[in-house]
Motif scaffolding. Sequence first.
Motif, PDB file in Angstrom:
ATOM      1  N   ASP A  59      21.666  39.749  37.857  1.00 43.83           N
ATOM      2  CA  ASP A  59      20.638  40.372  38.683  1.00 43.83           C
ATOM      3  C   ASP A  59      21.071  40.287  40.133  1.00 43.83           C
ATOM      4  N   ASP A  76      13.284  34.633  44.466  1.00 43.02           N
ATOM      5  CA  ASP A  76      12.784  33.321  44.848  1.00 43.02           C
ATOM      6  C   ASP A  76      13.841  32.233  44.763  1.00 43.02           C
ATOM      7  N   ARG A  86      20.601  41.233  44.269  1.00 45.17           N
ATOM      8  CA  ARG A  86      19.775  41.644  45.401  1.00 45.17           C
ATOM      9  C   ARG A  86      20.401  41.099  46.672  1.00 45.17           C
ATOM     10  N   LYS A 118      18.217  44.859  41.765  1.00 45.18           N
ATOM     11  CA  LYS A 118      16.801  44.564  41.980  1.00 45.18           C
ATOM     12  C   LYS A 118      16.266  45.205  43.252  1.00 45.18           C
ATOM     13  N   ASP A 143      19.937  36.897  41.784  1.00 37.52           N
ATOM     14  CA  ASP A 143      18.550  36.440  41.908  1.00 37.52           C
ATOM     15  C   ASP A 143      17.647  37.464  41.249  1.00 37.52           C
ATOM     16  N   HIS A 144      16.929  37.068  40.223  1.00 37.58           N
ATOM     17  CA  HIS A 144      16.074  38.001  39.481  1.00 37.58           C
ATOM     18  C   HIS A 144      14.770  38.309  40.219  1.00 37.58           C
ATOM     19  N   ASN A 145      14.070  37.291  40.662  1.00 37.46           N
ATOM     20  CA  ASN A 145      12.731  37.484  41.225  1.00 37.46           C
ATOM     21  C   ASN A 145      12.658  37.396  42.737  1.00 37.46           C
TER      22      ASN A 145
END
Length: 224
Positions: free
Chosen positions: A37, A53, A39, A80, A49-51
């Motif tokens: 992921d 955070d 971003r 993302k 970083d997926h989310n």
Amino acid sequence: MKQFMLTAHSGCEKTPMNSIVYIQKVLDIRPDAMEVDVRLSSDGELILDHNGDAAGQAVPFEKACRALAGTSVRINADLKEKNLEEKVLETTKDCGIQAARIIFSGCLGDPGTMQSRIGDASVFANPEEFDEGFYVCTDVKEREERFRDVLHAIHDCQFRTVNINYRYCTERMMSLCRQMKIGISFWTVDDAKEARRLLGCRNAGQIVNITTNYPTFYLHSMSE
């Protein structure tokens, strides 16, 4: 003999998502592709970083690329954020990874011009990038019709593969892909029974990729 690409989902084999441990597991298993992921960090660097955070704990995308540089494992960059394609390709090139080893999924920049901007890289196009309500639709027949429109949009963008949650893909939808000569990438197929069902259906020839949290199952099954 395996006829499709096998992608290790981020966090496969119960490793932490987007982690060094995960990357090492991929290096040990050697699937066809590794999904990460991607971003931008607050200082404008590509990170895993997926989310959004992970903050200072995130693995730099460049570090993941350098780990895979000497292998044949492809990188599925699940974007993302939009408009990261060029920066991803600049980073992979600096790491000695050719564009042909890169697959883009997730958020796309301008889909209409993307293929001309990414060279030999590939796109696994998500239906929701062309129809935001695709997965929200609960009527199967309506979803199949919406999928037809999605495939036309994907075709117009010169993409060759649709990236879809296997639970939402019917046999008719697979048949539509065959008619339009568009391959199918399924995510995330972790159930052995479902995997065998998909690979045994009459339109299984359209399956170009399966993303899974348990790539060792496929690798062991296909070697038997």
